[in-house]
Design a protein around this motif. Sequence first.
Motif, PDB file in Angstrom:
ATOM      1  N   CYS A 155       0.848  -1.186   0.000  1.00  0.00           N
ATOM      2  CA  CYS A 155       0.000   0.000   0.000  1.00  0.00           C
ATOM      3  C   CYS A 155       0.883   1.235   0.000  1.00  0.00           C
ATOM      4  CB  CYS A 155      -0.924   0.020   1.219  1.00  0.00           C
ATOM      5  SG  CYS A 155      -0.054   0.194   2.797  1.00  0.00           S
ATOM      6  N   SER A 156       0.261   2.360  -0.266  1.00  0.00           N
ATOM      7  CA  SER A 156       0.982   3.608  -0.134  1.00  0.00           C
ATOM      8  C   SER A 156       0.063   4.564   0.610  1.00  0.00           C
ATOM      9  CB  SER A 156       1.345   4.182  -1.502  1.00  0.00           C
ATOM     10  OG  SER A 156       1.763   5.531  -1.345  1.00  0.00           O
ATOM     11  N   ALA A 157       0.366   4.717   1.887  1.00  0.00           N
ATOM     12  CA  ALA A 157      -0.483   5.576   2.713  1.00  0.00           C
ATOM     13  C   ALA A 157      -0.440   7.003   2.203  1.00  0.00           C
ATOM     14  CB  ALA A 157      -0.014   5.514   4.163  1.00  0.00           C
ATOM     15  N   LEU A 158       0.731   7.411   1.759  1.00  0.00           N
ATOM     16  CA  LEU A 158       0.915   8.793   1.313  1.00  0.00           C
ATOM     17  C   LEU A 158       0.052   9.110   0.090  1.00  0.00           C
ATOM     18  CD1 LEU A 158       2.648  11.180   2.206  1.00  0.00           C
ATOM     19  CD2 LEU A 158       4.341  10.524   0.494  1.00  0.00           C
ATOM     20  N   TYR A 159      -0.031   8.154  -0.837  1.00  0.00           N
ATOM     21  CA  TYR A 159      -0.819   8.370  -2.043  1.00  0.00           C
ATOM     22  C   TYR A 159      -2.178   7.673  -1.992  1.00  0.00           C
ATOM     23  CZ  TYR A 159       3.542  10.287  -3.712  1.00  0.00           C
ATOM     24  OH  TYR A 159       4.682  11.050  -3.841  1.00  0.00           O
ATOM     25  N   GLN A 160      -2.554   7.234  -0.785  1.00  0.00           N
ATOM     26  CA  GLN A 160      -3.858   6.595  -0.574  1.00  0.00           C
ATOM     27  C   GLN A 160      -4.124   5.437  -1.531  1.00  0.00           C
ATOM     28  OE1 GLN A 160      -4.877  10.488  -1.051  1.00  0.00           O
ATOM     29  NE2 GLN A 160      -3.663  10.572   0.832  1.00  0.00           N
ATOM     30  N   GLU A 161      -3.135   4.599  -1.716  1.00  0.00           N
ATOM     31  CA  GLU A 161      -3.318   3.435  -2.576  1.00  0.00           C
ATOM     32  C   GLU A 161      -3.334   2.163  -1.745  1.00  0.00           C
ATOM     33  OE1 GLU A 161      -1.085   5.513  -6.321  1.00  0.00           O
ATOM     34  OE2 GLU A 161      -0.122   3.829  -5.334  1.00  0.00           O
ATOM     35  N   GLY A 162      -4.183   1.227  -2.165  1.00  0.00           N
ATOM     36  CA  GLY A 162      -4.230  -0.053  -1.480  1.00  0.00           C
ATOM     37  C   GLY A 162      -5.147  -0.060  -0.270  1.00  0.00           C
ATOM     38  N   LEU A 163      -5.723   1.105   0.055  1.00  0.00           N
ATOM     39  CA  LEU A 163      -6.547   1.177   1.263  1.00  0.00           C
ATOM     40  C   LEU A 163      -7.858   0.414   1.081  1.00  0.00           C
ATOM     41  CD1 LEU A 163      -5.981   4.952   2.080  1.00  0.00           C
ATOM     42  CD2 LEU A 163      -4.674   2.968   2.842  1.00  0.00           C
ATOM     43  N   GLU A 164      -8.409   0.531  -0.134  1.00  0.00           N
ATOM     44  CA  GLU A 164      -9.659  -0.171  -0.410  1.00  0.00           C
ATOM     45  C   GLU A 164      -9.459  -1.675  -0.283  1.00  0.00           C
ATOM     46  OE1 GLU A 164     -11.392   0.930  -4.137  1.00  0.00           O
ATOM     47  OE2 GLU A 164     -12.901  -0.657  -4.061  1.00  0.00           O
ATOM     48  N   ASP A 165      -8.323  -2.167  -0.804  1.00  0.00           N
ATOM     49  CA  ASP A 165      -8.046  -3.600  -0.703  1.00  0.00           C
ATOM     50  C   ASP A 165      -7.955  -4.048   0.742  1.00  0.00           C
ATOM     51  OD1 ASP A 165      -5.846  -3.549  -3.596  1.00  0.00           O
ATOM     52  OD2 ASP A 165      -8.008  -3.970  -3.432  1.00  0.00           O
ATOM     53  N   ILE A 166      -7.310  -3.215   1.545  1.00  0.00           N
ATOM     54  CA  ILE A 166      -7.180  -3.587   2.948  1.00  0.00           C
ATOM     55  C   ILE A 166      -8.542  -3.645   3.619  1.00  0.00           C
ATOM     56  CG2 ILE A 166      -6.270  -2.836   5.190  1.00  0.00           C
ATOM     57  CD1 ILE A 166      -3.800  -1.783   3.723  1.00  0.00           C
ATOM     58  N   TRP A 167      -9.388  -2.684   3.327  1.00  0.00           N
ATOM     59  CA  TRP A 167     -10.713  -2.673   3.946  1.00  0.00           C
ATOM     60  C   TRP A 167     -11.540  -3.867   3.472  1.00  0.00           C
ATOM     61  CZ3 TRP A 167     -13.086  -1.809   8.026  1.00  0.00           C
ATOM     62  CH2 TRP A 167     -14.480  -1.631   8.101  1.00  0.00           C
ATOM     63  N   LYS A 168     -11.442  -4.181   2.193  1.00  0.00           N
ATOM     64  CA  LYS A 168     -12.164  -5.350   1.664  1.00  0.00           C
ATOM     65  C   LYS A 168     -11.697  -6.615   2.373  1.00  0.00           C
ATOM     66  CE  LYS A 168     -13.643  -4.068  -2.975  1.00  0.00           C
ATOM     67  NZ  LYS A 168     -13.128  -3.781  -4.318  1.00  0.00           N
ATOM     68  N   LEU A 169     -10.400  -6.657   2.622  1.00  0.00           N
ATOM     69  CA  LEU A 169      -9.830  -7.805   3.323  1.00  0.00           C
ATOM     70  C   LEU A 169     -10.425  -7.921   4.727  1.00  0.00           C
ATOM     71  CD1 LEU A 169      -7.531  -9.937   2.945  1.00  0.00           C
ATOM     72  CD2 LEU A 169      -6.088  -8.372   4.236  1.00  0.00           C
ATOM     73  N   VAL A 170     -10.510  -6.793   5.411  1.00  0.00           N
ATOM     74  CA  VAL A 170     -11.080  -6.790   6.764  1.00  0.00           C
ATOM     75  C   VAL A 170     -12.529  -7.271   6.722  1.00  0.00           C
ATOM     76  CG1 VAL A 170     -11.741  -5.350   8.720  1.00  0.00           C
ATOM     77  CG2 VAL A 170      -9.560  -4.959   7.590  1.00  0.00           C
ATOM     78  N   LEU A 171     -13.279  -6.806   5.724  1.00  0.00           N
ATOM     79  CA  LEU A 171     -14.672  -7.215   5.615  1.00  0.00           C
ATOM     80  C   LEU A 171     -14.796  -8.708   5.339  1.00  0.00           C
ATOM     81  CD1 LEU A 171     -16.144  -4.173   3.626  1.00  0.00           C
ATOM     82  CD2 LEU A 171     -16.482  -4.730   6.045  1.00  0.00           C
ATOM     83  N   SER A 172     -13.933  -9.236   4.447  1.00  0.00           N
ATOM     84  CA  SER A 172     -13.939 -10.682   4.179  1.00  0.00           C
ATOM     85  C   SER A 172     -13.651 -11.441   5.449  1.00  0.00           C
ATOM     86  CB  SER A 172     -12.862 -11.065   3.168  1.00  0.00           C
ATOM     87  OG  SER A 172     -13.014 -10.345   1.997  1.00  0.00           O
ATOM     88  N   PHE A 173     -12.645 -10.937   6.145  1.00  0.00           N
ATOM     89  CA  PHE A 173     -12.234 -11.570   7.405  1.00  0.00           C
ATOM     90  C   PHE A 173     -13.415 -11.646   8.368  1.00  0.00           C
ATOM     91  CE2 PHE A 173      -9.179 -12.703  10.694  1.00  0.00           C
ATOM     92  CZ  PHE A 173      -9.760 -12.215  11.843  1.00  0.00           C
ATOM     93  N   ALA A 174     -14.099 -10.519   8.513  1.00  0.00           N
ATOM     94  CA  ALA A 174     -15.222 -10.463   9.442  1.00  0.00           C
ATOM     95  C   ALA A 174     -16.318 -11.431   9.002  1.00  0.00           C
ATOM     96  CB  ALA A 174     -15.751  -9.035   9.542  1.00  0.00           C
ATOM     97  N   ASP A 175     -16.618 -11.427   7.716  1.00  0.00           N
ATOM     98  CA  ASP A 175     -17.634 -12.334   7.186  1.00  0.00           C
ATOM     99  C   ASP A 175     -17.285 -13.790   7.473  1.00  0.00           C
ATOM    100  OD1 ASP A 175     -18.752 -10.675   4.131  1.00  0.00           O
ATOM    101  OD2 ASP A 175     -19.546 -10.734   6.194  1.00  0.00           O
TER     102      ASP A 175
END
Lengths: 343, 343
Positions: free
Chosen positions: A250-270
């Motif tokens: 991911c690149s926090a500075l350029y806000q990249e990869g954040l959506e993937d991380i959140w999707k991952l968290v949601l999959s995890f929770a599911d």
Amino acid sequence: MDRKERRRFKRKEPLNLQVTDIAARLQEGQASALSKAITLVESRQKDHRRSAQAILAEVLPNTGDAVRIGISGVPGAGKSTFIESFGLYLCSLGHKVAVLAIDPSSPVSGGSILGDKTRMEKLSRHPNAFIRPTPSEGEFGGVHRKTRESLLLCEAAGYSVIIVETVGVGQSEAEVRDMVDFFLLLALTGAGDELQGMKKGILELVDAIAVNKADGDNLERALSAKEEYSRVTMGITPATSGWNIATLTCSALYQEGLEDIWKLVLSFADETRQSGVFDCRRRNQAGKWLQAEVRRALVERFMKDGDVQASLKLLEERVREGTALPSMAAHELIDVYFSLNKK
Amino acid sequence: MDRKERRRFKRKEPLNLQVTDIAARLQEGQASALSKAITLVESRQKDHRRSAQAILAEVLPNTGDAVRIGISGVPGAGKSTFIESFGLYLCSLGHKVAVLAIDPSSPVSGGSILGDKTRMEKLSRHPNAFIRPTPSEGEFGGVHRKTRESLLLCEAAGYSVIIVETVGVGQSEAEVRDMVDFFLLLALTGAGDELQGMKKGILELVDAIAVNKADGDNLERALSAKEEYSRVTMGITPATSGWNIATLTCSALYQEGLEDIWKLVLSFADETRQSGVFDCRRRNQAGKWLQAEVRRALVERFMKDGDVQASLKLLEERVREGTALPSMAAHELIDVYFSLNKK
């Protein structure tokens, strides 16, 4: 009523009006009420503690609905930037995000103050974000009551994502693992030096590793670090049963990869909710917290006893002189105390 | 005699003959007796524990004369090679050297087994050296009773230098600091990655940093790493009052720098004995050990109570359901227990 019942009845004092007010406003989502409540939780004054407990008891039924995410990483991995970017992304999706921290480092050693609003200024100004700096006091036995209770308060106030940040001093990763659903490790260079320096055992706590700063000249290095982490984590027993440790960049500075991380968290929770692992873990965490609190309260009460204090003083003198062995002396003290005090 | 005195008199059972024999041979310096005694210390069986305590009580007056050195370092820093070379050097000076270890890492994560004789084969075969692998059980509250008691037994057996090795997992450096006089950190590359990865706070525990592998192509890098550590440690409050953290280089493989390190340890011992810091620290360490043992024995005894177990079970169910707050539940349990059990 017998003695026990009379004692319990007396203890149910009418809730202080101010407490009722704070609890009500907190559950309406008012950040000022949440701040007040957390301040009471962190206070050492007896009456404040009582109010805090009363508020918590009042709002407890409205807790448990958020996703709890733990985030750790070596200094320099970009945690503040990441949490800010990730937090703002979640707010843009309509979530209310709270950020709490565990950081026992002393300011003397130059430790950063986690949850410091100045490091996440943009996020701290967002109306749907709430950031709370680390409570000032260290914790006995790693139970982190203040952070755990603050987490519950944030949930009752309607925050749907709670982030608990830690910098990896002492046992703090293990402690964060014990209070969150999903644990994310922010990495930088990947294996080699970073892995060597990383505390053994942390990989056995995480659910995902995100290699940050995957941008510009660093992109290739980040991708190769991600591969290295994938390889290294293959041989590890995952912290979460039935879940394979995920690796991303991911690149926090350029806000990249954040959506993937959140999707991952949601999959995890599911997935973990379906398998029952999610709830099972939360129940175990609560059980462990209870055990730790019982130990703490027990020791506290025991140490208040006048006879104990006197005996302990004598024993300590002998132990310091080298004429008594601590383990033997301790058992004798406990034996005597319990036989004298048996009902 | 009053009740108390009669109880204490009855407890003074005649020392088991085998125990007397082990204690005597141990104090004559027999390694086999020392091994046996440590095995009893590490055992979970009640009668073994009793024998261990009896031996310790017997030999306690003959403890305290060794120099206790703690050694830690990131994986790859060369700890085994260093301890072997350093140990052999000390033996060549006529010392008897014992090596103990604290390593809570699970073998699953590929953690090395500290104190493993196969990693220090030459030293393990020296008649004046004694190496004991890590005790298998983790420790509650970090008190490491087994290692501490083994340390005392080694001293009673005439070992003049006790080395306690740790790999830096969790709180182990802080725990080693609490049982040694001098703490040495073995470093590799110096600052940058290594320092970043290093747990914050470890520099505030050490008395000296030795940059290893200062040989061949690596010599310059090692020297520059040493300078970097000198700079970094200047701003740190030293762990030992009145002592400045020393930085050196060494090459364990080529046995260089070992004499300097030993001279440093001797200076340290001299200076701190003169200033009183040495004894003061040992007394504080004993006091802390006692406190930890009292807490441990207290919790153990409390948890054995039938009423407590029943109440705890009920409370745990409620906490796991989310209908009771751990901190409140714990205090109630303790309140009830102590008011019911007051003499």
